[in-house]
Design a protein around this motif. Structure first.
Motif: not given
Length: 186
Positions: A161-186
């Motif tokens: 939870s924070g102030t920028d933005p206000i309230g509860l914030n859910n994050w997800f970061i990822a990379a795939a495929p693990i063996s030879n990553p081609e994409i990363a995202l947040a």
């Protein structure tokens, strides 16, 4: 890591880190500096406490005075996926004509090494647990079968939870495929 157990993160941080080590890694990971994006992007900031164990453990677990943009978070996970080399974020992958002919393709630029290649691979393997047994299992598994088939995803979730933005914030970061990553995202 996969189950995002913050008390364990704080305890490990107190055992193996101090303020100066954590501050050095924050700098290596691109905090408190401009990442070179071709559009305006506020710098992600990290204030690392020196001599307060409670505040240091909170910071290690993600509850300290840390601010990060989604672009920076995507760059960080891309850095792990790139064997420990932090890329300069880019908005444009390529420019083509209306017929699809390539006019320009910017070359990826690595800013700095954030971790060693073996550490990056170990971290990707640990992050795999987020999608197989951890906080994102329901989204990536149907019983014992992966939702994406043979595509293994390394990820990390966060809820603050924070102030920028206000309230509860859910994050997800990822990379795939693990063996030879081609994409990363947040």
């Amino acid at each position: 890591l996969g189950r995002s157990c913050n008390p364990v993160f704080g305890s490990i941080g107190l055992r193996y880190l101090n303020g100066s080590i954590l501050a050095r890694y924050a700098e290596k990971f691109g905090f408190n500096q401009h990442l070179g994006l071709e559009a305006p992007l506020p710098s992600s900031s990290a204030f690392i406490p020196d001599n307060n164990d409670f505040e240091l453990s909170r910071t290690v677990a993600g509850f300290g005075e840390i601010r990060i943009s989604p672009v920076h978070a995507a760059s960080l996970v891309s850095g792990v996926a790139n064997g420990g080399l932090l890329p300069r974020p880019q908005l444009v992958e390529r420019i083509t004509t209306i017929d699809g002919a390539l006019l320009e393709k910017p070359h990826p630029e690595m800013l700095q090494r954030i971790i060693e290649p073996a550490t990056a691979q170990s971290l990707l393997e640990m992050m795999r647990h987020t999608t197989t047994i951890g906080t994102s299992r329901r989204e990536f598994m149907r019983g014992d079968r992966p939702t994406l088939g043979n595509i293994e995803v390394a990820a990390k979730t966060g809820t603050l939870s924070g102030t920028d933005p206000i309230g509860l914030n859910n994050w997800f970061i990822a990379a795939a495929p693990i063996s030879n990553p081609e994409i990363a995202l947040a």
